[in-house]
Design a protein around this motif. Structure first.
Motif, PDB file in Angstrom:
ATOM      1  N   LEU A   1      18.331  15.285 -21.799  1.00  0.00           N
ATOM      2  CA  LEU A   1      17.848  15.579 -23.158  1.00  0.00           C
ATOM      3  C   LEU A   1      16.288  14.658 -22.870  1.00  0.00           C
ATOM      4  O   LEU A   1      15.815  15.069 -24.333  1.00  0.00           O
ATOM      5  N   LYS A   2      16.592  13.583 -22.911  1.00  0.00           N
ATOM      6  CA  LYS A   2      14.971  13.139 -22.577  1.00  0.00           C
ATOM      7  C   LYS A   2      14.210  13.902 -22.243  1.00  0.00           C
ATOM      8  O   LYS A   2      12.794  13.874 -22.505  1.00  0.00           O
ATOM      9  N   VAL A   3      14.150  14.146 -20.915  1.00  0.00           N
ATOM     10  CA  VAL A   3      13.016  14.944 -20.484  1.00  0.00           C
ATOM     11  C   VAL A   3      13.153  16.880 -21.222  1.00  0.00           C
ATOM     12  O   VAL A   3      11.383  17.003 -21.425  1.00  0.00           O
ATOM     13  N   LEU A   4      13.322  17.229 -21.965  1.00  0.00           N
ATOM     14  CA  LEU A   4      13.765  18.683 -23.184  1.00  0.00           C
ATOM     15  C   LEU A   4      13.231  18.001 -23.296  1.00  0.00           C
ATOM     16  O   LEU A   4      11.584  17.982 -25.090  1.00  0.00           O
ATOM     17  N   GLN A   5      13.614  16.595 -24.519  1.00  0.00           N
ATOM     18  CA  GLN A   5      12.387  16.027 -25.992  1.00  0.00           C
ATOM     19  C   GLN A   5      11.033  15.465 -25.590  1.00  0.00           C
ATOM     20  O   GLN A   5      10.190  15.674 -26.159  1.00  0.00           O
TER      21      GLN A   5
ATOM     22  N   GLY B   1      17.701   8.399 -29.124  1.00  0.00           N
ATOM     23  CA  GLY B   1      18.834   8.240 -29.747  1.00  0.00           C
ATOM     24  C   GLY B   1      19.363   7.256 -30.617  1.00  0.00           C
ATOM     25  O   GLY B   1      20.416   6.675 -30.948  1.00  0.00           O
ATOM     26  N   HIS B   2      17.696   6.276 -30.672  1.00  0.00           N
ATOM     27  CA  HIS B   2      18.373   5.012 -31.777  1.00  0.00           C
ATOM     28  C   HIS B   2      18.893   5.752 -33.245  1.00  0.00           C
ATOM     29  O   HIS B   2      18.073   6.489 -33.931  1.00  0.00           O
ATOM     30  N   PRO B   3      19.824   5.660 -33.878  1.00  0.00           N
ATOM     31  CA  PRO B   3      20.134   6.337 -35.446  1.00  0.00           C
ATOM     32  C   PRO B   3      18.758   6.206 -36.017  1.00  0.00           C
ATOM     33  O   PRO B   3      18.276   6.910 -36.534  1.00  0.00           O
ATOM     34  N   PHE B   4      18.913   4.442 -35.814  1.00  0.00           N
ATOM     35  CA  PHE B   4      17.004   4.052 -37.009  1.00  0.00           C
ATOM     36  C   PHE B   4      15.230   4.764 -36.522  1.00  0.00           C
ATOM     37  O   PHE B   4      16.181   5.808 -37.623  1.00  0.00           O
ATOM     38  N   THR B   5      15.124   4.654 -35.717  1.00  0.00           N
ATOM     39  CA  THR B   5      14.267   6.300 -35.553  1.00  0.00           C
ATOM     40  C   THR B   5      14.612   7.384 -34.692  1.00  0.00           C
ATOM     41  O   THR B   5      13.406   8.182 -35.661  1.00  0.00           O
ATOM     42  N   SER B   6      15.714   7.791 -34.826  1.00  0.00           N
ATOM     43  CA  SER B   6      16.337   9.007 -34.461  1.00  0.00           C
ATOM     44  C   SER B   6      16.073   9.659 -36.439  1.00  0.00           C
ATOM     45  O   SER B   6      15.748  11.015 -36.531  1.00  0.00           O
ATOM     46  N   PHE B   7      16.389   8.990 -37.434  1.00  0.00           N
ATOM     47  CA  PHE B   7      16.613   9.583 -39.064  1.00  0.00           C
ATOM     48  C   PHE B   7      15.331   9.323 -38.937  1.00  0.00           C
ATOM     49  O   PHE B   7      14.873  10.909 -39.823  1.00  0.00           O
ATOM     50  N   ILE B   8      13.949   9.030 -38.848  1.00  0.00           N
ATOM     51  CA  ILE B   8      12.625   8.645 -39.258  1.00  0.00           C
ATOM     52  C   ILE B   8      12.243  10.469 -38.749  1.00  0.00           C
ATOM     53  O   ILE B   8      11.096  11.062 -38.840  1.00  0.00           O
ATOM     54  N   ALA B   9      12.468   9.942 -37.366  1.00  0.00           N
ATOM     55  CA  ALA B   9      11.578  11.248 -36.546  1.00  0.00           C
ATOM     56  C   ALA B   9      12.041  12.909 -36.802  1.00  0.00           C
ATOM     57  O   ALA B   9      11.508  13.567 -36.960  1.00  0.00           O
ATOM     58  N   ILE B  10      13.478  12.517 -37.417  1.00  0.00           N
ATOM     59  CA  ILE B  10      14.129  13.852 -37.701  1.00  0.00           C
ATOM     60  C   ILE B  10      13.296  14.399 -38.735  1.00  0.00           C
ATOM     61  O   ILE B  10      12.361  15.187 -39.448  1.00  0.00           O
ATOM     62  N   ILE B  11      13.458  13.429 -39.945  1.00  0.00           N
ATOM     63  CA  ILE B  11      12.612  13.575 -41.406  1.00  0.00           C
ATOM     64  C   ILE B  11      10.936  13.617 -40.911  1.00  0.00           C
ATOM     65  O   ILE B  11      10.333  14.681 -41.546  1.00  0.00           O
ATOM     66  N   LEU B  12      10.687  13.010 -39.767  1.00  0.00           N
ATOM     67  CA  LEU B  12       8.435  13.835 -40.027  1.00  0.00           C
ATOM     68  C   LEU B  12       8.793  15.335 -38.878  1.00  0.00           C
ATOM     69  O   LEU B  12       7.478  16.069 -39.643  1.00  0.00           O
ATOM     70  N   ASP B  13       9.305  15.308 -37.851  1.00  0.00           N
ATOM     71  CA  ASP B  13       9.567  16.770 -37.574  1.00  0.00           C
ATOM     72  C   ASP B  13       9.798  17.735 -38.697  1.00  0.00           C
ATOM     73  O   ASP B  13       9.039  18.769 -38.678  1.00  0.00           O
TER      74      ASP B  13
ATOM     75  N   PHE C   1       8.447  22.057 -33.352  1.00  0.00           N
ATOM     76  CA  PHE C   1       9.122  20.833 -34.604  1.00  0.00           C
ATOM     77  C   PHE C   1      10.160  20.884 -35.299  1.00  0.00           C
ATOM     78  O   PHE C   1      11.379  19.953 -35.027  1.00  0.00           O
ATOM     79  N   ILE C   2      10.825  22.196 -35.145  1.00  0.00           N
ATOM     80  CA  ILE C   2      12.560  22.118 -35.646  1.00  0.00           C
ATOM     81  C   ILE C   2      13.829  21.891 -34.653  1.00  0.00           C
ATOM     82  O   ILE C   2      14.575  22.098 -34.569  1.00  0.00           O
ATOM     83  N   PHE C   3      13.296  22.620 -33.493  1.00  0.00           N
ATOM     84  CA  PHE C   3      14.037  22.204 -31.623  1.00  0.00           C
ATOM     85  C   PHE C   3      13.941  20.874 -31.936  1.00  0.00           C
ATOM     86  O   PHE C   3      15.132  20.514 -31.752  1.00  0.00           O
ATOM     87  N   SER C   4      12.165  19.766 -31.543  1.00  0.00           N
ATOM     88  CA  SER C   4      12.338  18.622 -31.779  1.00  0.00           C
ATOM     89  C   SER C   4      13.392  17.920 -33.124  1.00  0.00           C
ATOM     90  O   SER C   4      14.503  17.315 -32.280  1.00  0.00           O
ATOM     91  N   ALA C   5      13.869  18.414 -33.778  1.00  0.00           N
ATOM     92  CA  ALA C   5      14.357  17.739 -35.716  1.00  0.00           C
ATOM     93  C   ALA C   5      16.011  18.063 -34.390  1.00  0.00           C
ATOM     94  O   ALA C   5      16.728  16.788 -34.739  1.00  0.00           O
ATOM     95  N   ILE C   6      16.368  18.866 -34.642  1.00  0.00           N
ATOM     96  CA  ILE C   6      17.784  19.088 -34.264  1.00  0.00           C
ATOM     97  C   ILE C   6      17.977  18.946 -32.700  1.00  0.00           C
ATOM     98  O   ILE C   6      19.151  17.986 -32.372  1.00  0.00           O
ATOM     99  N   LEU C   7      16.834  18.290 -31.380  1.00  0.00           N
ATOM    100  CA  LEU C   7      17.322  17.692 -30.241  1.00  0.00           C
ATOM    101  C   LEU C   7      17.734  15.844 -30.868  1.00  0.00           C
ATOM    102  O   LEU C   7      18.347  15.586 -30.054  1.00  0.00           O
ATOM    103  N   GLU C   8      16.611  15.404 -31.851  1.00  0.00           N
ATOM    104  CA  GLU C   8      16.915  14.080 -31.532  1.00  0.00           C
ATOM    105  C   GLU C   8      18.722  13.761 -32.748  1.00  0.00           C
ATOM    106  O   GLU C   8      19.267  12.998 -32.600  1.00  0.00           O
ATOM    107  N   VAL C   9      19.586  14.744 -32.907  1.00  0.00           N
ATOM    108  CA  VAL C   9      20.465  15.044 -33.761  1.00  0.00           C
ATOM    109  C   VAL C   9      21.476  14.855 -32.460  1.00  0.00           C
ATOM    110  O   VAL C   9      22.507  13.945 -31.715  1.00  0.00           O
ATOM    111  N   VAL C  10      21.334  15.763 -30.968  1.00  0.00           N
ATOM    112  CA  VAL C  10      22.084  15.727 -29.899  1.00  0.00           C
ATOM    113  C   VAL C  10      21.855  14.389 -29.271  1.00  0.00           C
ATOM    114  O   VAL C  10      22.511  13.513 -28.901  1.00  0.00           O
ATOM    115  N   LEU C  11      20.810  14.023 -29.473  1.00  0.00           N
ATOM    116  CA  LEU C  11      20.818  12.439 -28.963  1.00  0.00           C
ATOM    117  C   LEU C  11      21.149  11.468 -29.413  1.00  0.00           C
ATOM    118  O   LEU C  11      21.580  10.957 -28.446  1.00  0.00           O
ATOM    119  N   VAL C  12      21.080  11.385 -30.557  1.00  0.00           N
ATOM    120  CA  VAL C  12      21.907  10.563 -31.451  1.00  0.00           C
ATOM    121  C   VAL C  12      23.411  10.463 -31.026  1.00  0.00           C
ATOM    122  O   VAL C  12      24.095   9.203 -31.114  1.00  0.00           O
TER     123      VAL C  12
END
Length: 265
Positions: free
Chosen positions: A9-13, A75-87, A153-164
């Motif tokens: 998952l990390k390599v894909l992101q 996969g950290h909830p806080f950083t992933s939440f920010i990343a999803i908003i920015l994506d 960017f849309i796919f990255s937002a989805i992948l952030e949810v999977v990482l969390v």
């Protein structure tokens, strides 16, 4: 299993962020050229060209930061939440970039519309390079990479949810005997597989596991002691008691020397 899937998952992101970085860098480079050329020629600079320059520049910084911090903060909830908003925000921003470069969807022949104005494709801009066709082709490149950036960017937002979700599973189910005490969560054995204990066959595979003790119902009766098995009533055998004779003979009475059936010395 869990560690391998987390690494994948990390390599894909990381690949997604790399593609996004390249797309933003292409738009930034081309529009930097546009702005520099317009400034050198003292030409009026459209406001939307500055906006596209700013979006692409911030996108380069964001994706570069995402590439550097992905290994330690994925996969950290806080950083992933920010990343999803920015994506999601950058996906909307690059929709704006694609709309502003819609002139690049044409064949770049005849009359074309560019940041330098409208003119014939074969004419030079202010009698200098580049031509209107070349500028139109640059817009085509910006349009293409903008569409790619939107999708990634849309796919990255989805992948952030999977990482969390994967990180939470890692913390919940690992390490444990189900995965040989490695990071990650082991394979489930049915619905209640996580709560089952290992069977006796598993202990045979591990030489460090002590054998199970003997249970009371597995013990057999012994004739050497009066009561050895737990839960059994003590049995007393009197050799003088057999086939209707009294348990203890009276004095002077001869006792025939017989043996009860099944008795052994």
């Amino acid at each position: 299993m869990g560690a391998k899937s987390g690494l994948a998952l990390k390599v894909l992101q990381w690949f997604n962020r790399g593609v996004e970085f390249c797309c933003c860098a292409v738009v930034l480079a081309l529009y930097s050229y546009f702005l520099a050329t317009l400034t050198n020629r003292n030409t009026n600079i459209p406001t939307w060209t500055r906006a596209v320059e700013g979006i692409s520049g911030i996108g380069v910084l964001y994706t570069l930061l995402g590439l550097l911090l992905l290994c330690c903060l994925a996969g950290h909830p806080f950083t992933s939440f920010i990343a999803i908003i920015l994506d999601v925000a950058f996906a909307g921003a690059f929709i704006y970039v694609a709309i502003q470069n819609r002139a690049g969807a044409s064949s770049c022949t005849g009359t074309v519309d560019t940041p330098f104005g409208t003119g014939q494709a074969t004419d030079m801009i202010d009698n200098k390079n580049p031509t209107y066709r070349q500028v139109c082709q640059m817009e085509t490149a910006c349009l293409a990479v903008s569409v790619v950036a939107i999708l990634f960017f849309i796919f990255s937002a989805i992948l952030e949810v999977v990482l969390v979700r994967h990180r939470r599973k890692e913390q919940r189910f690992g390490p444990s005997p189900a995965n040989d005490y490695t990071s990650g969560y082991g394979k489930r054995r049915g619905i209640f597989g996580l709560f089952r204990r290992r069977k006796a066959t598993d202990t045979a595979e591990n030489p460090n596991v002590l054998p199970e003790h003997t249970h009371p119902d597995q013990m057999r009766s012994s004739y050497n002691t009066e009561a050895t098995a737990v839960g059994h009533e003590p049995t007393t055998y009197n050799k003088y008691q057999h086939e209707g004779q009294p348990a203890f003979p009276e004095s002077g009475t001869a006792v025939p020397h017989t043996q009860p059936a099944g008795y052994r010395y």
